[in-house]
Design a protein around this motif. Structure first.
Motif, PDB file in Angstrom:
ATOM      1  N   UNK A 106       0.833  -1.207   0.000  1.00  0.00           N
ATOM      2  CA  UNK A 106       0.000   0.000   0.000  1.00  0.00           C
ATOM      3  C   UNK A 106       0.871   1.262   0.000  1.00  0.00           C
ATOM      4  N   UNK A 107       1.981   1.206   0.713  1.00  0.00           N
ATOM      5  CA  UNK A 107       2.871   2.370   0.739  1.00  0.00           C
ATOM      6  C   UNK A 107       3.443   2.640  -0.665  1.00  0.00           C
ATOM      7  N   UNK A 108       3.703   1.571  -1.385  1.00  0.00           N
ATOM      8  CA  UNK A 108       4.216   1.750  -2.752  1.00  0.00           C
ATOM      9  C   UNK A 108       3.125   2.289  -3.679  1.00  0.00           C
ATOM     10  N   UNK A 109       1.900   1.877  -3.430  1.00  0.00           N
ATOM     11  CA  UNK A 109       0.783   2.307  -4.273  1.00  0.00           C
ATOM     12  C   UNK A 109       0.948   1.774  -5.685  1.00  0.00           C
ATOM     13  N   UNK A 110       0.773   2.669  -6.658  1.00  0.00           N
ATOM     14  CA  UNK A 110       0.876   2.276  -8.071  1.00  0.00           C
ATOM     15  C   UNK A 110       2.332   2.094  -8.495  1.00  0.00           C
ATOM     16  N   UNK A 111       3.201   2.626  -7.674  1.00  0.00           N
ATOM     17  CA  UNK A 111       4.611   2.657  -8.054  1.00  0.00           C
ATOM     18  C   UNK A 111       5.286   1.293  -7.950  1.00  0.00           C
ATOM     19  N   UNK A 112       6.251   1.062  -8.817  1.00  0.00           N
ATOM     20  CA  UNK A 112       7.074  -0.145  -8.710  1.00  0.00           C
ATOM     21  C   UNK A 112       8.396   0.231  -8.042  1.00  0.00           C
ATOM     22  N   UNK A 113       9.078  -0.758  -7.482  1.00  0.00           N
ATOM     23  CA  UNK A 113      10.384  -0.483  -6.859  1.00  0.00           C
ATOM     24  C   UNK A 113      11.492  -0.739  -7.880  1.00  0.00           C
ATOM     25  N   UNK A 114      12.540   0.075  -7.808  1.00  0.00           N
ATOM     26  CA  UNK A 114      13.716  -0.155  -8.657  1.00  0.00           C
ATOM     27  C   UNK A 114      14.696  -1.099  -7.968  1.00  0.00           C
ATOM     28  N   UNK A 115      14.639  -1.061  -6.642  1.00  0.00           N
ATOM     29  CA  UNK A 115      15.577  -1.879  -5.870  1.00  0.00           C
ATOM     30  C   UNK A 115      14.903  -2.372  -4.596  1.00  0.00           C
ATOM     31  N   UNK A 116      14.991  -3.685  -4.356  1.00  0.00           N
ATOM     32  CA  UNK A 116      14.596  -4.230  -3.050  1.00  0.00           C
ATOM     33  C   UNK A 116      15.895  -4.676  -2.381  1.00  0.00           C
ATOM     34  N   UNK A 117      16.119  -4.195  -1.169  1.00  0.00           N
ATOM     35  CA  UNK A 117      17.313  -4.649  -0.443  1.00  0.00           C
ATOM     36  C   UNK A 117      16.873  -5.230   0.894  1.00  0.00           C
ATOM     37  N   UNK A 118      17.438  -6.360   1.234  1.00  0.00           N
ATOM     38  CA  UNK A 118      17.045  -7.035   2.468  1.00  0.00           C
ATOM     39  C   UNK A 118      18.278  -7.438   3.260  1.00  0.00           C
ATOM     40  N   UNK A 119      18.385  -6.847   4.449  1.00  0.00           N
ATOM     41  CA  UNK A 119      19.470  -7.207   5.371  1.00  0.00           C
ATOM     42  C   UNK A 119      18.843  -7.941   6.552  1.00  0.00           C
ATOM     43  N   UNK A 120      17.649  -8.461   6.324  1.00  0.00           N
ATOM     44  CA  UNK A 120      16.871  -9.063   7.408  1.00  0.00           C
ATOM     45  C   UNK A 120      17.624 -10.260   7.998  1.00  0.00           C
ATOM     46  N   UNK A 140      12.616 -16.609   0.810  1.00  0.00           N
ATOM     47  CA  UNK A 140      11.528 -16.899  -0.146  1.00  0.00           C
ATOM     48  C   UNK A 140      10.432 -15.841  -0.030  1.00  0.00           C
ATOM     49  N   UNK A 141      10.125 -15.436   1.215  1.00  0.00           N
ATOM     50  CA  UNK A 141       9.113 -14.381   1.407  1.00  0.00           C
ATOM     51  C   UNK A 141       9.553 -13.073   0.745  1.00  0.00           C
ATOM     52  N   UNK A 142      10.836 -12.772   0.936  1.00  0.00           N
ATOM     53  CA  UNK A 142      11.377 -11.545   0.331  1.00  0.00           C
ATOM     54  C   UNK A 142      11.272 -11.646  -1.197  1.00  0.00           C
TER      55      UNK A 142
END
Ligand code: SAM
Length: 204
Positions: A106-120, A140-142
């Motif tokens: 929802x925070x992204x809305x219509x927008x797509x992400x250019x980069x997903x980074x996960x240090x989880x 896998x969730x990421x």
């Protein structure tokens, strides 16, 4: 103080990355893992919208916030709280909860992400097989989330730990991205099984 805590404190005090992070007002030494990868691979420079998963205390978001141009934005999520950072919309909650994933979408809305980074780094039990399964499960969730939000040609940077399931996970990435590379930045302790996988050029 417990012996293990004392050891951890001593290591922190001697660590040049901890010192450097403090002097540069970064919230964590983890920033030097991202900055080394970014300098080599120019990840952030071409990004506009970034999702930071497992973001707290926030050094990756701080770094990305400095590098993104003025219209760039970061959606950051973590179990723990995080002090505000410019250009960052923070969502507090458990990324394994569908409601939190939904909040990120929802925070992204219509927008797509250019980069997903996960240090989880999921909470670990100390039992190696259980922990490795937890890590791969989280990865896998990421990846599920990433395939929902990433723009064509976008990138994923994810922390993984060497062990069972890692090869299979990389194979999955290779089907979805044009290039998959492994990075072990200097700030990542050599004795740690931690490494970063960078998948570039999402094929959609
Ligand atoms: C190594 S730290 C991230 C450091 C961060 N990249 C930085 O630069 O400040 C890993 C983070 O993953 C978060 N985390 C672990 N399990 C999580 C979960 N299920 N949902 C959201 N965050 C989680 C932890 O709370 C922790 O803040």
């Amino acid at each position: 103080m417990a012996k293990q805590d004392k050891k951890w404190l001593q290591r922190q005090e001697k660590d040049p990355y901890v010192k450097q992070a403090r002097e540069s007002s970064y919230r964590s030494r983890a920033v030097y893992k991202l900055s080394e990868i970014d300098k080599r691979d120019q990840l952030i420079r071409k990004a506009n919208t970034v999702v930071d998963i497992g973001a707290s205390p926030g050094s990756w978001s701080q770094y990305a916030s400095e590098k993104l141009h003025s219209q760039g934005r970061i959606i950051a999520v973590d179990l723990l709280t995080m002090e505000p950072i410019k250009k960052v919309e923070f969502i507090q909650g458990d990324f394994t909860e569908p409601s939190i994933v939904k909040a990120c979408l929802e925070a992204l809305g219509e927008e797509k992400a250019d980069l997903v980074m996960s240090d989880i780094a999921p909470n670990l039990s100390g039992v190696r097989n259980t922990d490795q399964a937890r890590i791969i499960n989280m990865a896998e969730l990421v990846l599920d989330f990433t395939t929902d939000v990433l723009i064509e040609g976008g990138d994923l940077l994810i922390k993984l730990f060497q062990g069972e399931g890692m090869e299979q996970y990389q194979k999955e990435l290779k089907q979805l991205f044009q290039k998959v590379m492994v990075r072990k930045p200097k700030a990542s302790r050599s004795e740690s099984r931690e490494l970063y996988v960078l998948a570039r050029g999402y094929k959609v």
